[in-house]
Design a protein around this motif. Sequence first.
Motif, PDB file in Angstrom:
ATOM      1  N   UNK A  94       0.812  -1.215   0.000  1.00  0.00           N
ATOM      2  CA  UNK A  94       0.000   0.000   0.000  1.00  0.00           C
ATOM      3  C   UNK A  94       0.845   1.265   0.000  1.00  0.00           C
ATOM      4  N   UNK A  95       0.300   2.296  -0.573  1.00  0.00           N
ATOM      5  CA  UNK A  95       0.895   3.631  -0.529  1.00  0.00           C
ATOM      6  C   UNK A  95      -0.122   4.563   0.107  1.00  0.00           C
ATOM      7  N   UNK A  96       0.316   5.365   1.068  1.00  0.00           N
ATOM      8  CA  UNK A  96      -0.569   6.283   1.793  1.00  0.00           C
ATOM      9  C   UNK A  96      -0.226   7.714   1.422  1.00  0.00           C
ATOM     10  N   UNK A  97      -1.231   8.494   1.067  1.00  0.00           N
ATOM     11  CA  UNK A  97      -0.996   9.901   0.737  1.00  0.00           C
ATOM     12  C   UNK A  97      -2.210  10.725   1.139  1.00  0.00           C
ATOM     13  N   UNK A  98      -1.941  11.948   1.568  1.00  0.00           N
ATOM     14  CA  UNK A  98      -3.005  12.930   1.773  1.00  0.00           C
ATOM     15  C   UNK A  98      -2.889  13.942   0.649  1.00  0.00           C
ATOM     16  N   UNK A  99      -3.819  13.876  -0.291  1.00  0.00           N
ATOM     17  CA  UNK A  99      -3.793  14.811  -1.413  1.00  0.00           C
ATOM     18  C   UNK A  99      -4.191  16.206  -0.922  1.00  0.00           C
ATOM     19  N   UNK A 100      -3.273  17.153  -1.056  1.00  0.00           N
ATOM     20  CA  UNK A 100      -3.540  18.509  -0.576  1.00  0.00           C
ATOM     21  C   UNK A 100      -4.794  19.105  -1.200  1.00  0.00           C
ATOM     22  N   UNK A 101      -5.001  18.816  -2.469  1.00  0.00           N
ATOM     23  CA  UNK A 101      -6.131  19.412  -3.174  1.00  0.00           C
ATOM     24  C   UNK A 101      -7.474  18.938  -2.602  1.00  0.00           C
ATOM     25  N   UNK A 102      -7.500  17.700  -2.080  1.00  0.00           N
ATOM     26  CA  UNK A 102      -8.742  17.153  -1.523  1.00  0.00           C
ATOM     27  C   UNK A 102      -8.831  17.298  -0.008  1.00  0.00           C
ATOM     28  N   UNK A 103      -7.739  17.714   0.627  1.00  0.00           N
ATOM     29  CA  UNK A 103      -7.685  17.744   2.084  1.00  0.00           C
ATOM     30  C   UNK A 103      -8.811  18.592   2.678  1.00  0.00           C
ATOM     31  N   UNK A 104      -9.608  17.980   3.538  1.00  0.00           N
ATOM     32  CA  UNK A 104     -10.707  18.681   4.190  1.00  0.00           C
ATOM     33  C   UNK A 104     -11.927  18.920   3.325  1.00  0.00           C
ATOM     34  N   UNK A 105     -11.892  18.452   2.079  1.00  0.00           N
ATOM     35  CA  UNK A 105     -13.014  18.693   1.171  1.00  0.00           C
ATOM     36  C   UNK A 105     -14.153  17.707   1.427  1.00  0.00           C
ATOM     37  N   UNK A 106     -15.345  18.157   1.076  1.00  0.00           N
ATOM     38  CA  UNK A 106     -16.541  17.340   1.254  1.00  0.00           C
ATOM     39  C   UNK A 106     -16.885  16.623  -0.049  1.00  0.00           C
ATOM     40  N   UNK A 107     -17.543  15.494   0.093  1.00  0.00           N
ATOM     41  CA  UNK A 107     -18.024  14.742  -1.051  1.00  0.00           C
ATOM     42  C   UNK A 107     -19.136  13.808  -0.617  1.00  0.00           C
ATOM     43  N   UNK A 169     -17.077  14.751  -5.539  1.00  0.00           N
ATOM     44  CA  UNK A 169     -16.590  15.757  -4.593  1.00  0.00           C
ATOM     45  C   UNK A 169     -17.343  17.062  -4.782  1.00  0.00           C
ATOM     46  N   UNK A 170     -17.434  17.818  -3.693  1.00  0.00           N
ATOM     47  CA  UNK A 170     -18.082  19.132  -3.722  1.00  0.00           C
ATOM     48  C   UNK A 170     -17.043  20.185  -3.368  1.00  0.00           C
ATOM     49  N   UNK A 171     -16.427  20.766  -4.397  1.00  0.00           N
ATOM     50  CA  UNK A 171     -15.473  21.860  -4.210  1.00  0.00           C
ATOM     51  C   UNK A 171     -16.130  23.104  -4.802  1.00  0.00           C
ATOM     52  N   UNK A 172     -16.728  23.957  -3.969  1.00  0.00           N
ATOM     53  CA  UNK A 172     -17.647  24.996  -4.439  1.00  0.00           C
ATOM     54  C   UNK A 172     -17.101  25.898  -5.539  1.00  0.00           C
ATOM     55  N   UNK A 174     -15.277  25.078  -7.967  1.00  0.00           N
ATOM     56  CA  UNK A 174     -15.002  24.402  -9.237  1.00  0.00           C
ATOM     57  C   UNK A 174     -16.090  23.423  -9.678  1.00  0.00           C
ATOM     58  N   UNK A 175     -16.645  22.649  -8.762  1.00  0.00           N
ATOM     59  CA  UNK A 175     -17.589  21.590  -9.150  1.00  0.00           C
ATOM     60  C   UNK A 175     -18.997  22.171  -9.275  1.00  0.00           C
ATOM     61  N   UNK A 176     -19.247  22.789 -10.412  1.00  0.00           N
ATOM     62  CA  UNK A 176     -20.520  23.467 -10.641  1.00  0.00           C
ATOM     63  C   UNK A 176     -21.519  22.619 -11.427  1.00  0.00           C
ATOM     64  N   UNK A 177     -21.056  21.512 -12.034  1.00  0.00           N
ATOM     65  CA  UNK A 177     -21.970  20.625 -12.764  1.00  0.00           C
ATOM     66  C   UNK A 177     -22.719  19.738 -11.779  1.00  0.00           C
ATOM     67  N   UNK A 178     -23.960  19.410 -12.093  1.00  0.00           N
ATOM     68  CA  UNK A 178     -24.779  18.621 -11.170  1.00  0.00           C
ATOM     69  C   UNK A 178     -25.144  17.248 -11.726  1.00  0.00           C
ATOM     70  N   UNK A 179     -24.784  16.956 -12.960  1.00  0.00           N
ATOM     71  CA  UNK A 179     -25.154  15.680 -13.560  1.00  0.00           C
ATOM     72  C   UNK A 179     -24.165  14.580 -13.188  1.00  0.00           C
TER      73      UNK A 179
END
Length: 216
Positions: A94-107, A169-172, A174-179
């Motif tokens: 296994x490889x473990x990583x915390x992606x900074x871009x997703x850190x703390x983001x909701x989904x 993911x819900x990154x306000x 950027x993620x503006x599409x709803x489909x």
Amino acid sequence: MAYLNANIPPIYCKIRREYLYDLKKHHGESEECVVFAIASISGRALLFHALLSNGAVYYRLPISAFFQKRFSRSEVPDMSVDELQLWNCFSYYPSIINFNFLSGQRGKFFGKDKRLYPGTYLFTIDWAHPESNILDTDHSEIPQEHKCAHILELSNGNYAAQPNNRILWNIPSYTTEVNKPDYKVQTTYWNVENKEWKTDNSDAMFYNIDEKEKEN
């Protein structure tokens, strides 16, 4: 990349006590713990290692054993491990990583029961095969079979391990599409060196690149 065991960002949480007694007693009870590592065994669910407040370390429990510290046991629904984790481990590496871009983001992930489960990103577990001289019998490097596991802190108090194709993911900003996307599984082995080209036979630092002559 670790073999079998790997450190993870520590999670201060609670454990369902029946998992400390082989599911035979203490149902409905809980105690605090710190989850600090995982074991990745090919073909099995992710297994987590935890330190209890009495000093004991308990190895190899599934993600369903744990829930968030801010909840009481009665507030958190008991979910089975296969509801919380969709796929088994893909290798012993296994490889473990915390992606900074997703850190703390909701989904939200799409459950097997067709329900949506919102949560917050914690970190990611991914897998590969580390040694060409070891027979690779797993699926970690087959494009259409490989999956990662994003570890989520769910709004209902549980934790989950879900792949990319089960999460939106819900990154306000950027993620503006709803489909819901209708993308297809990626099946290509990408390779830039298996084309009809060659470098010139010289000691030039900035060598030329030529097209190979076609064989008859």
